[in-house]
Scaffold this motif. Structure first.
Motif, PDB file in Angstrom:
ATOM      1  N   THR A   1       0.866  -1.176   0.000  1.00  0.00           N
ATOM      2  CA  THR A   1       0.000   0.000   0.000  1.00  0.00           C
ATOM      3  C   THR A   1       0.904   1.227   0.000  1.00  0.00           C
ATOM      4  O   THR A   1       1.775   1.362   0.851  1.00  0.00           O
ATOM      5  CB  THR A   1      -0.879   0.007   1.268  1.00  0.00           C
ATOM      6  N   LYS A   2       0.720   2.108  -0.987  1.00  0.00           N
ATOM      7  CA  LYS A   2       1.528   3.318  -1.073  1.00  0.00           C
ATOM      8  C   LYS A   2       0.627   4.500  -0.737  1.00  0.00           C
ATOM      9  O   LYS A   2      -0.496   4.588  -1.224  1.00  0.00           O
ATOM     10  CB  LYS A   2       2.083   3.443  -2.484  1.00  0.00           C
ATOM     11  N   THR A   3       1.132   5.394   0.109  1.00  0.00           N
ATOM     12  CA  THR A   3       0.332   6.544   0.527  1.00  0.00           C
ATOM     13  C   THR A   3       0.757   7.780  -0.257  1.00  0.00           C
ATOM     14  O   THR A   3       1.947   8.117  -0.286  1.00  0.00           O
ATOM     15  CB  THR A   3       0.533   6.812   2.031  1.00  0.00           C
ATOM     16  N   GLY A   4      -0.183   8.451  -0.868  1.00  0.00           N
ATOM     17  CA  GLY A   4       0.091   9.710  -1.544  1.00  0.00           C
ATOM     18  C   GLY A   4      -0.537  10.854  -0.760  1.00  0.00           C
ATOM     19  O   GLY A   4      -1.666  10.740  -0.270  1.00  0.00           O
ATOM     20  N   THR A   5       0.209  11.958  -0.586  1.00  0.00           N
ATOM     21  CA  THR A   5      -0.347  13.129   0.106  1.00  0.00           C
ATOM     22  C   THR A   5      -0.248  14.315  -0.844  1.00  0.00           C
ATOM     23  O   THR A   5       0.844  14.632  -1.332  1.00  0.00           O
ATOM     24  CB  THR A   5       0.447  13.413   1.393  1.00  0.00           C
ATOM     25  N   LEU A   6      -1.360  14.950  -1.106  1.00  0.00           N
ATOM     26  CA  LEU A   6      -1.406  16.043  -2.075  1.00  0.00           C
ATOM     27  C   LEU A   6      -1.918  17.292  -1.375  1.00  0.00           C
ATOM     28  O   LEU A   6      -2.943  17.245  -0.683  1.00  0.00           O
ATOM     29  CB  LEU A   6      -2.377  15.646  -3.208  1.00  0.00           C
ATOM     30  N   THR A   7      -1.195  18.396  -1.533  1.00  0.00           N
ATOM     31  CA  THR A   7      -1.742  19.641  -0.971  1.00  0.00           C
ATOM     32  C   THR A   7      -2.292  20.499  -2.106  1.00  0.00           C
ATOM     33  O   THR A   7      -1.774  20.480  -3.224  1.00  0.00           O
ATOM     34  CB  THR A   7      -0.698  20.434  -0.170  1.00  0.00           C
ATOM     35  N   LEU A   8      -3.324  21.239  -1.781  1.00  0.00           N
ATOM     36  CA  LEU A   8      -4.070  22.011  -2.778  1.00  0.00           C
ATOM     37  C   LEU A   8      -4.043  23.491  -2.401  1.00  0.00           C
ATOM     38  O   LEU A   8      -3.818  23.846  -1.227  1.00  0.00           O
ATOM     39  CB  LEU A   8      -5.533  21.548  -2.800  1.00  0.00           C
ATOM     40  N   ASP A   9      -4.325  24.330  -3.364  1.00  0.00           N
ATOM     41  CA  ASP A   9      -4.608  25.751  -3.144  1.00  0.00           C
ATOM     42  C   ASP A   9      -3.546  26.465  -2.294  1.00  0.00           C
ATOM     43  O   ASP A   9      -3.870  27.223  -1.374  1.00  0.00           O
ATOM     44  CB  ASP A   9      -5.990  25.907  -2.434  1.00  0.00           C
ATOM     45  N   GLY A  10      -2.289  26.180  -2.534  1.00  0.00           N
ATOM     46  CA  GLY A  10      -1.223  26.925  -1.865  1.00  0.00           C
ATOM     47  C   GLY A  10      -0.893  26.458  -0.458  1.00  0.00           C
ATOM     48  O   GLY A  10       0.015  27.004   0.181  1.00  0.00           O
ATOM     49  N   HIS A  11      -1.637  25.482   0.075  1.00  0.00           N
ATOM     50  CA  HIS A  11      -1.236  24.943   1.392  1.00  0.00           C
ATOM     51  C   HIS A  11       0.045  24.132   1.221  1.00  0.00           C
ATOM     52  O   HIS A  11       0.385  23.723   0.132  1.00  0.00           O
ATOM     53  CB  HIS A  11      -2.350  24.036   1.951  1.00  0.00           C
ATOM     54  N   TYR A  12       0.736  23.897   2.302  1.00  0.00           N
ATOM     55  CA  TYR A  12       1.924  23.066   2.179  1.00  0.00           C
ATOM     56  C   TYR A  12       2.045  22.175   3.408  1.00  0.00           C
ATOM     57  O   TYR A  12       1.317  22.320   4.381  1.00  0.00           O
ATOM     58  CB  TYR A  12       3.189  23.913   2.010  1.00  0.00           C
TER      59      TYR A  12
END
Ligand SMILES: O=CCCC(=O)O
Length: 497
Positions: free
Chosen positions: A486-497
């Motif tokens: 299981t691979k976890t992807g983390t994506l931030t949106l709208d300028g958050h970091y």
């Protein structure tokens, strides 16, 4: 007829006696071969390449090169190939069954039954291939999405036993190939030929370039070859079915490379019959479970506990039914029980019977080797007055010997059933609903048969607890998960970091 084979085949071109590595039919590097013996006659009837550790690198590297493309093969295409394999095995069922009978000794109807059971796995895993899914989630952190993807773990190795050569391979390979793994199989030295036929049919189904390989080897070279497979850096998963002793060795070898491991190990399974049980139902279930393949199944009933109120009656019923078994060569019509597969099985059966007799057990049926034959035959044997402390209560028999233990109440039965390091399957027969639920919760085993001795099926998770191993084969999601990361992807949106 393939020249020299002791049986006629409908399609002799599916018989192969070469190893199958990187989609090539091969001899061992050493050019040595080993003999395959018919347990029903004690005679050599075929031979196979005797591969050793020096053959491993080529096979695993090919499987790894193949993995890099196979992991990207669309799940629908994987499913279609599995279904094609399923269809080809169905078409050649009777020929494969004959090979299984000459390798294992089991009656032809049982070999055919094994293939029918095993086809449940190819069918089931073809369906699973397209249903592998990740997940997506909105976490607490603002502007963030977390998702998981499932990916095949890599090259998988299957170390498989001789007692169910077709079912054990298809249960493992079905899950691996559905997940997108390639697989190298090391069959048992007793039963390499039926597995080679599976490899040929896999090739015809479209599995190519080392996606499914079979390395045959003798008993002498099994430890070295298996160790080389477990230690190879390109192997990421090992699945083993066999004894607890060897399972522990496999786990140790794989721990060095932190490989994923599935272990299906010994059973010593209890079978409980309560006073309120339907005795005929219990006896019919026990007949099928215990005498299947002459007692050589990991999930067979090893210790039969009968409540005191029905003990004598049940002993009579089971003795009467068992006395009707016809012991003979698996290929002879009318045979309902074959030989054990190896001479070791005879030695163990004789030792357990002698030990039980010396400790007060009564042999009410059988008890001896069948004389006048070179085959590995042991009489179906029933021992009453079995007690704790007898070998038969402590170690798996893996032969046609049944021991009947007496108990007085449920608490005692559960305590004695659980009094083992193993925990593969447990069975019980009762008509009391409250007790049914209690026993399901209290018996220490990975699989519980409730008024049945047959709970193995493609849709049911198969596997034990305690020293019977870990991991599940078959069943929804869990079996394929054994071949995935299981691979976890983390994506931030709208300028958050
Ligand atoms: O011997 C172990 C496997 C038996 C089964 O799959 O029911």
């Amino acid at each position: 007829m393939v020249s020299g084979l002791p049986f006629q085949m409908d399609n002799a071109d599916v018989f192969k006696d070469l190893a199958y590595v990187n989609s090539q039919w091969k001899e061992a590097k050493s050019s040595k071969r080993f003999d395959v013996v018919d347990p029903g006659s004690g005679k050599v009837w075929a031979s196979c390449p005797d591969m050793d550790a020096s053959d491993v690198d080529e096979a695993v590297k090919a499987a790894h090169a193949s993995f890099l493309t196979y992991r990207k093969v669309n799940p629908r295409v994987r499913a279609q190939r599995l279904l094609k394999w399923d269809q080809l095995i169905r078409e050649h069922r009777d020929d494969i069954a004959k090979i299984v009978t000459y390798e294992t000794g089991k009656p032809i109807a049982e070999s055919q039954g094994e293939i029918d059971y095993a086809l449940g796995f190819t069918w089931w895993f073809a369906g699973e291939a397209e249903r592998i899914q990740g997940a997506i989630q909105t976490p607490a952190a603002p502007g963030r999405r977390v998702f998981t993807v499932k990916q095949p773990v890599g090259v998988a190795v299957a170390l498989v036993p001789w007692n169910f050569p077709i079912a054990m391979i298809l249960r493992k390979a079905g899950a691996a190939l559905a997940a997108g793994c390639t697989m190298v199989v090391k069959p048992s030295p007793e039963s390499p030929l039926s597995v080679l036929t599976l490899a040929l049919l896999a090739e015809r189904a479209g599995f190519s370039n080392g996606e499914f390989s079979v390395m045959t080897t003798s008993l002498a070279n099994t430890p070295g070859l298996s160790e080389a497979l477990c230690r190879h850096p390109n192997v990421r998963k090992v699945t083993f079915t066999g004894s607890t002793r060897v399972g522990k060795l496999v786990a140790k070898l794989c721990s060095d490379g932190l490989k994923k491991v599935t272990l299906e190990l010994g059973g010593n399974c209890p079978f409980l019959i309560f006073d309120d049980a339907d005795l005929n139902q219990a006896a019919d279930a026990l007949m099928l479970l215990k005498w299947r393949h002459a007692g050589q199944a990991c999930i067979t009933a090893n210790r039969v506990y009968v409540q005191s109120g029905v003990y004598d009656k049940f002993a009579d019923i089971i003795r009467e039914k068992t006395s009707k078994l016809k012991v003979g060569h698996g290929a002879d019509s009318g045979t309902t029980m074959g030989p054990v597969t190896t001479p070791n099985g005879l030695t163990k059966a004789s030792a357990q019977v002698a030990d039980a007799k010396s400790k007060g057990g009564q042999v009410i049926l059988g008890g001896n080797r069948v004389n006048g034959t070179e085959g590995f035959f042991f009489e179906p044997t029933i021992i009453t007055d079995a007690k704790p402390g007898m070998l038969i209560s402590e170690e798996e028999t893996f032969a046609p010997v049944m021991a009947l233990f007496k108990f007085d109440n449920e608490e005692e039965a559960v305590k004695r059933a659980n009094d083992t390091s193993m925990g593969l399957a447990s069975y019980f027969f009762t008509k009391n609903v409250d007790r049914t639920w209690r026993l399901l919760e209290n018996l220490e085993a990975g699989m519980i048969g409730m008024n049945t001795g047959n709970s193995s099926a493609a849709e049911s998770p198969f596997g034990g607890i305690k020293e019977s191993g870990y991991g599940k084969e078959s069943g929804k999601d869990v079996a394929v998960a054994e071949y995935m990361i299981t691979k976890t992807g983390t994506l931030t949106l709208d300028g958050h970091y």
